[in-house]
Design an enzyme around this catalytic site. Structure first.
Site, PDB file in Angstrom:
ATOM      1  N   ALA A 194       0.821  -1.207   0.000  1.00  0.00           N
ATOM      2  CA  ALA A 194       0.000   0.000   0.000  1.00  0.00           C
ATOM      3  C   ALA A 194       0.859   1.263   0.000  1.00  0.00           C
ATOM      4  CB  ALA A 194      -0.944  -0.013   1.198  1.00  0.00           C
ATOM      5  N   HIS A 195       0.185   2.405   0.016  1.00  0.00           N
ATOM      6  CA  HIS A 195       0.859   3.703  -0.104  1.00  0.00           C
ATOM      7  C   HIS A 195       1.749   4.012   1.098  1.00  0.00           C
ATOM      8  CE1 HIS A 195      -1.868   5.642   2.825  1.00  0.00           C
ATOM      9  NE2 HIS A 195      -2.784   4.831   2.320  1.00  0.00           N
ATOM     10  N   ASN A 196       2.875   4.666   0.785  1.00  0.00           N
ATOM     11  CA  ASN A 196       3.826   5.148   1.789  1.00  0.00           C
ATOM     12  C   ASN A 196       4.487   4.044   2.605  1.00  0.00           C
ATOM     13  OD1 ASN A 196       1.627   7.547   1.560  1.00  0.00           O
ATOM     14  ND2 ASN A 196       3.668   8.372   1.932  1.00  0.00           N
ATOM     15  N   SER A 204       1.731   2.915   5.144  1.00  0.00           N
ATOM     16  CA  SER A 204       2.706   3.523   6.055  1.00  0.00           C
ATOM     17  C   SER A 204       3.418   2.535   6.958  1.00  0.00           C
ATOM     18  CB  SER A 204       2.032   4.612   6.907  1.00  0.00           C
ATOM     19  OG  SER A 204       1.481   5.616   6.077  1.00  0.00           O
TER      20      SER A 204
END
Length: 341
Positions: A233-235, A253
């Site tokens: 997923a993102h980051n 994250s």
């Protein structure tokens, strides 16, 4: 190839005739005359079943009645043998006339760009890069030297792909992160304007997805290997030389250290931190940080040995429940007798 030549190329110690002709490699049970195979300590008893002309073995292996190649790391030597007999030197094919190349694209020397590849404007591609049919490279993306992009890979805009990266068919790099804010009952999309940075020598399996960051970058550091059907997923930041096995899901994250291993179907909640050289066993769910060097398992994940003890107790729960009920009855009876005394 003569066996003594093979031994030299593999850095192995030859025991037996080096004049035998070797034509290829095969598994222990499938190998035939002229082929070389691999054997570890657990399989010495199966030697009689092989028809191979030579065997790669550990340094401390006993004499086995046929030519041996003794190696410090037999699996690595066997991998090199496969490469020696099957991997052909790179031969560039150029840029196919049915490839679509945008404006201000920079392509290095000796490319192999196949038909129906689409490369958007301002892309930079290194030397000896291979891009197979149906792949799409978004605007402003950079791809390093000796990368291999297989069919139908989708690499979106403004991403950085390192040297010798391999991306298998159907993977998507740089898709939007899953970011929404709910307002008056409506889920409103948070623009995902960050990027993805993939380090050198990373391999990404078929149909895996790496989301771009909301802001900043999703980062996969050098040497990490990602299996098929993995979602990042993102980051997220993934350290160096990690293994992510099939169907792993990493929420936004999260941060993984170096040499982390996540077995098949492991799931991580968001903002989790996993220390260097930690391992999580298959189908585990991780909801809190893991210190370096831990081996975790279970749902939710706990120290592996503790989880194994819990699993061993599960079939005994009905019996334990009955014993607890019997003890409760005995305690109640003792209390009543004490009160009546």
């Amino acid at each position: 190839m003569k066996l003594n030549y093979v031994a030299k190329k593999l850095g192995a110690v030859l025991e037996g005739s080096g004049e035998i002709e070797i034509t290829g490699v095969a598994g222990l049970n499938e190998a035939t005359e002229g082929q070389i195979t691999f054997m570890n300590e657990k399989r010495f008893t199966q030697l009689e079943q092989t028809r191979a002309s030579a065997v790669i073995v550990p340094l401390n292996a006993p004499k086995l009645g046929l030519p041996l190649l003794r190696a410090k790391n037999p699996r690595l030597a066997f991998a090199r043998a496969i490469e020696l007999f099957t991997v052909k030197p790179y031969q560039p094919t150029g840029i196919h006339e049915r490839a679509v190349i945008g404006q201000n694209v920079v392509i290095g020397k000796d490319p192999s760009i196949h038909p129906n590849v689409v490369i958007a404007d301002e892309v930079k591609i290194g030397d000896r890069v291979t891009i197979y049919p149906g792949a799409w490279i978004g605007k402003g993306t950079t791809i390093g030297d000796d990368a291999v992009i297989y069919s139908n890979v989708n690499i979106r805009e403004n991403l950085q792909i390192g040297n010798r990266v391999i991306i298998h068919a159907g993977a998507t790099i740089g898709s939007d992160g899953f970011g929404y804010v709910t307002d008056e009952g409506i889920h409103r999309k948070i623009p995902q304007v960050g990027g993805v940075i993939i380090g050198d020598d990373v391999e990404i399996g078929a149909n895996s997805t790496i989301d771009r960051a909301t802001l900043g970058n999703t980062v996969i550091k050098r040497g990490t290997k990602i299996d098929n059907l993995v979602h990042v997923a993102h980051n997220v930041t993934i350290g160096e030389h990690c293994f992510l096995i099939a169907q792993v899901g990493i929420a936004g994250s999260c941060t993984l250290g170096n040499y982390v291993v996540l077995a098949g179907q492991v799931g991580l909640a968001d903002h989790i931190r996993i220390g260097d050289r930690s391992m999580v066993s298959a189908q585990s769910g991780v909801i809190k940080d893991i210190e370096p060097g831990q081996v975790m398992g279970g749902y939710y994940a706990m120290p592996q040995r503790e989880w194994l003890k819990v699993q061993a107790l599960i079939p005994k729960l009905p019996e334990l429940k009955k014993k607890v009920s019997d003890l409760e009855s005995q305690v109640q009876e003792l209390r009543m007798n004490t009160q009546n005394a």
